[in-house]
Write a protein that holds these residues in place. Structure first.
Motif, PDB file in Angstrom:
ATOM      1  N   VAL A   1       2.176  -4.853   3.923  1.00  0.00           N
ATOM      2  CA  VAL A   1       1.717  -3.686   4.687  1.00  0.00           C
ATOM      3  C   VAL A   1       2.900  -2.798   5.060  1.00  0.00           C
ATOM      4  O   VAL A   1       2.871  -1.575   4.877  1.00  0.00           O
ATOM      5  N   TYR A   2       3.963  -3.414   5.574  1.00  0.00           N
ATOM      6  CA  TYR A   2       5.134  -2.634   5.981  1.00  0.00           C
ATOM      7  C   TYR A   2       5.834  -2.017   4.773  1.00  0.00           C
ATOM      8  O   TYR A   2       6.334  -0.890   4.841  1.00  0.00           O
ATOM      9  N   ALA A   3       5.874  -2.746   3.664  1.00  0.00           N
ATOM     10  CA  ALA A   3       6.509  -2.201   2.461  1.00  0.00           C
ATOM     11  C   ALA A   3       5.774  -0.958   1.975  1.00  0.00           C
ATOM     12  O   ALA A   3       6.395  -0.001   1.501  1.00  0.00           O
ATOM     13  N   LEU A   4       4.465  -0.950   2.110  1.00  0.00           N
ATOM     14  CA  LEU A   4       3.675   0.192   1.654  1.00  0.00           C
ATOM     15  C   LEU A   4       3.898   1.430   2.516  1.00  0.00           C
ATOM     16  O   LEU A   4       3.529   2.540   2.117  1.00  0.00           O
ATOM     17  N   GLN A   5       4.507   1.252   3.701  1.00  0.00           N
ATOM     18  CA  GLN A   5       4.804   2.395   4.562  1.00  0.00           C
ATOM     19  C   GLN A   5       6.004   3.191   4.064  1.00  0.00           C
ATOM     20  O   GLN A   5       6.234   4.315   4.515  1.00  0.00           O
ATOM     21  N   ARG A   6       6.791   2.612   3.150  1.00  0.00           N
ATOM     22  CA  ARG A   6       7.980   3.302   2.665  1.00  0.00           C
ATOM     23  C   ARG A   6       7.599   4.376   1.659  1.00  0.00           C
ATOM     24  O   ARG A   6       6.431   4.558   1.333  1.00  0.00           O
ATOM     25  N   ASP A   7       8.595   5.066   1.140  1.00  0.00           N
ATOM     26  CA  ASP A   7       8.316   6.270   0.352  1.00  0.00           C
ATOM     27  C   ASP A   7       8.042   5.972  -1.120  1.00  0.00           C
ATOM     28  O   ASP A   7       8.553   6.654  -2.010  1.00  0.00           O
ATOM     29  N   TYR A   8       7.208   4.972  -1.394  1.00  0.00           N
ATOM     30  CA  TYR A   8       6.805   4.713  -2.772  1.00  0.00           C
ATOM     31  C   TYR A   8       5.739   5.717  -3.192  1.00  0.00           C
ATOM     32  O   TYR A   8       4.844   6.061  -2.426  1.00  0.00           O
ATOM     33  N   ASP A   9       5.849   6.169  -4.428  1.00  0.00           N
ATOM     34  CA  ASP A   9       4.836   7.063  -4.984  1.00  0.00           C
ATOM     35  C   ASP A   9       3.688   6.274  -5.612  1.00  0.00           C
ATOM     36  O   ASP A   9       2.546   6.721  -5.607  1.00  0.00           O
ATOM     37  N   THR A  10       4.025   5.109  -6.166  1.00  0.00           N
ATOM     38  CA  THR A  10       3.029   4.263  -6.823  1.00  0.00           C
ATOM     39  C   THR A  10       3.247   2.818  -6.406  1.00  0.00           C
ATOM     40  O   THR A  10       4.386   2.363  -6.304  1.00  0.00           O
ATOM     41  N   ALA A  11       2.162   2.106  -6.162  1.00  0.00           N
ATOM     42  CA  ALA A  11       2.222   0.665  -5.915  1.00  0.00           C
ATOM     43  C   ALA A  11       1.346  -0.027  -6.949  1.00  0.00           C
ATOM     44  O   ALA A  11       0.203   0.387  -7.188  1.00  0.00           O
ATOM     45  N   ILE A  12       1.900  -1.066  -7.573  1.00  0.00           N
ATOM     46  CA  ILE A  12       1.159  -1.868  -8.546  1.00  0.00           C
ATOM     47  C   ILE A  12       1.064  -3.276  -7.991  1.00  0.00           C
ATOM     48  O   ILE A  12       2.076  -3.967  -7.858  1.00  0.00           O
ATOM     49  N   LEU A  13      -0.132  -3.695  -7.623  1.00  0.00           N
ATOM     50  CA  LEU A  13      -0.361  -5.029  -7.079  1.00  0.00           C
ATOM     51  C   LEU A  13      -0.851  -5.930  -8.203  1.00  0.00           C
ATOM     52  O   LEU A  13      -1.712  -5.523  -9.001  1.00  0.00           O
ATOM     53  N   VAL A  14      -0.303  -7.137  -8.289  1.00  0.00           N
ATOM     54  CA  VAL A  14      -0.671  -8.078  -9.346  1.00  0.00           C
ATOM     55  C   VAL A  14      -1.247  -9.319  -8.682  1.00  0.00           C
ATOM     56  O   VAL A  14      -0.590  -9.956  -7.852  1.00  0.00           O
ATOM     57  N   ASP A  15      -2.478  -9.676  -9.062  1.00  0.00           N
ATOM     58  CA  ASP A  15      -3.186 -10.734  -8.351  1.00  0.00           C
ATOM     59  C   ASP A  15      -4.194 -11.397  -9.283  1.00  0.00           C
ATOM     60  O   ASP A  15      -4.535 -10.859 -10.341  1.00  0.00           O
ATOM     61  N   ALA A  16      -4.674 -12.558  -8.885  1.00  0.00           N
ATOM     62  CA  ALA A  16      -5.798 -13.205  -9.563  1.00  0.00           C
ATOM     63  C   ALA A  16      -7.076 -12.826  -8.822  1.00  0.00           C
ATOM     64  O   ALA A  16      -7.093 -12.795  -7.592  1.00  0.00           O
ATOM     65  N   ALA A  17      -8.124 -12.518  -9.567  1.00  0.00           N
ATOM     66  CA  ALA A  17      -9.381 -12.113  -8.933  1.00  0.00           C
ATOM     67  C   ALA A  17     -10.544 -12.449  -9.850  1.00  0.00           C
ATOM     68  O   ALA A  17     -10.475 -12.236 -11.069  1.00  0.00           O
ATOM     69  N   MET A  18     -11.607 -12.971  -9.252  1.00  0.00           N
ATOM     70  CA  MET A  18     -12.809 -13.310 -10.016  1.00  0.00           C
ATOM     71  C   MET A  18     -13.653 -12.060 -10.232  1.00  0.00           C
ATOM     72  O   MET A  18     -14.076 -11.413  -9.277  1.00  0.00           O
ATOM     73  N   ARG A  19     -13.888 -11.734 -11.509  1.00  0.00           N
ATOM     74  CA  ARG A  19     -14.700 -10.574 -11.855  1.00  0.00           C
ATOM     75  C   ARG A  19     -15.756 -10.921 -12.902  1.00  0.00           C
ATOM     76  O   ARG A  19     -16.372 -10.048 -13.497  1.00  0.00           O
ATOM     77  N   GLY A  20     -15.948 -12.223 -13.150  1.00  0.00           N
ATOM     78  CA  GLY A  20     -16.971 -12.640 -14.093  1.00  0.00           C
ATOM     79  C   GLY A  20     -16.572 -12.536 -15.545  1.00  0.00           C
ATOM     80  O   GLY A  20     -17.427 -12.568 -16.436  1.00  0.00           O
ATOM     81  N   GLU A  21     -15.260 -12.406 -15.813  1.00  0.00           N
ATOM     82  CA  GLU A  21     -14.757 -12.301 -17.181  1.00  0.00           C
ATOM     83  C   GLU A  21     -14.264 -13.668 -17.657  1.00  0.00           C
ATOM     84  O   GLU A  21     -14.088 -14.596 -16.859  1.00  0.00           O
ATOM     85  N   PRO A  22     -14.006 -13.828 -18.949  1.00  0.00           N
ATOM     86  CA  PRO A  22     -13.406 -15.078 -19.431  1.00  0.00           C
ATOM     87  C   PRO A  22     -12.043 -15.301 -18.775  1.00  0.00           C
ATOM     88  O   PRO A  22     -11.307 -14.341 -18.524  1.00  0.00           O
ATOM     89  N   PRO A  23     -11.681 -16.550 -18.475  1.00  0.00           N
ATOM     90  CA  PRO A  23     -10.381 -16.823 -17.856  1.00  0.00           C
ATOM     91  C   PRO A  23      -9.232 -16.232 -18.666  1.00  0.00           C
ATOM     92  O   PRO A  23      -9.214 -16.313 -19.891  1.00  0.00           O
ATOM     93  N   GLY A  24      -8.286 -15.622 -17.954  1.00  0.00           N
ATOM     94  CA  GLY A  24      -7.140 -15.000 -18.600  1.00  0.00           C
ATOM     95  C   GLY A  24      -7.332 -13.529 -18.905  1.00  0.00           C
ATOM     96  O   GLY A  24      -6.385 -12.858 -19.319  1.00  0.00           O
ATOM     97  N   THR A  25      -8.536 -12.995 -18.684  1.00  0.00           N
ATOM     98  CA  THR A  25      -8.790 -11.575 -18.945  1.00  0.00           C
ATOM     99  C   THR A  25      -8.085 -10.714 -17.903  1.00  0.00           C
ATOM    100  O   THR A  25      -8.170 -10.980 -16.704  1.00  0.00           O
ATOM    101  N   LEU A  26      -7.387  -9.679 -18.356  1.00  0.00           N
ATOM    102  CA  LEU A  26      -6.701  -8.755 -17.457  1.00  0.00           C
ATOM    103  C   LEU A  26      -7.541  -7.507 -17.249  1.00  0.00           C
ATOM    104  O   LEU A  26      -8.134  -6.976 -18.188  1.00  0.00           O
TER     105      LEU A  26
END
Length: 279
Positions: free
Chosen positions: A156-181
């Protein structure tokens, strides 16, 4: 000198950049530490030769400039970027050696890549592993790769800095085959009180809280990987500190994907910068 004059001098900011051997050095520049034996203390000498990233240019009350850096391989680097003590170090401009060019042009876009996840919950550690591998890749100045793990407030605090773009990388269930990006550009709902968990990190909650506290980068992207193993951290579950086969196979693909996204995002900007020559 009056007390008001003292604090005015103490709060005076340094220039946006300094020239070291004819090379501009500014926030995001990569440098090698070359402390002067005549001025350095024992801790400065221990760090001699280490690579670091410039966090800011500071000016003290006597008018001298100092380059504030965070160590490139410090696991607590994000704490230094948050200006926490113990992870941020100061050197005179002539005590740093520029490594390559600074961020592409004055006002170049800044990008934060945030690895998210719990390495003890199987595939939930996907984002952390991607961040670790990305940290070993060469990247442009102004691009920060940080393993946030489950430290939601730090993100949260890092996002307060002057970044123009943030890319978050995470695992999330979306009903796709395992390993799907999947790449998402979240639409953040408003309203309500946002409470973060002490031992977890929900990207949507983090982004909402960051926005309520002040700002989020203009563009936020989330790279999701479909997990094969889903653990909740309940007491009756065993610790699983490894990724499943399909998710592990997706890590290299995710690294290439994020590198392409960085290249697309870290284009030149238009913010003017001050310059001060160092001889």
């Amino acid at each position: 000198m009056s007390e008001t004059d003292f604090w005015t001098r103490m709060e005076r900011r340094g220039p946006d950049e300094v020239l070291v051997g004819g090379v501009p050095v500014r926030a995001g520049s990569r440098v090698r530490l070359r402390p002067s034996a005549a001025r350095a203390d024992i801790f400065d000498l221990v760090l001699a030769g280490r690579e670091a990233v410039v966090e800011s240019i500071e000016q003290d009350d006597a008018g001298a400039f100092h380059v504030a850096v965070v160590l490139d391989d410090d696991p607590g680097r994000d704490l230094g970027e948050a200006r926490m003590p113990g992870h941020r170090f100061f050197y005179a401009p002539d005590e740093v050696e520029p490594l390559g060019p600074p961020p592409d042009t004055p006002g170049a876009a800044r990008v934060l890549v945030a690895g998210i996840g719990n390495i003890f919950l199987g595939d939930d550690g996907f984002g952390v592993e991607v961040a670790r591998r990305l940290a070993r890749e060469e990247r442009a100045a102004g691009v920060d790769v940080v393993d946030f793990g489950i430290r939601g407030m730090d993100l949260v605090y890092a996002l307060q800095r002057d970044y123009d773009t943030a890319i978050l990388v995470d695992a999330a269930m979306r009903g796709e085959p395992p390993g799907t990006l999947t790449v998402l550009e979240p639409d953040l709902p408003g309203g309500g009180v946002v409470a973060l968990e002490g031992h977890g990190l929900d990207p949507v909650k983090v982004l909402r809280l960051a926005r309520e506290l002040g700002r989020v980068p203009e563009r936020v992207l989330v790279v999701c990987c479909e997990p094969a193993t889903v653990l909740t951290g309940s007491p009756d579950e065993d610790v699983l500190a490894e990724l499943s086969e399909p998710v592990l196979a997706a890590v290299d693909q995710a690294v290439r994907l994020v590198m392409d996204m960085i290249a697309e995002s870290a284009g030149p900007g238009s913010r003017p910068r001050n310059r001060n020559e160092v001889t």
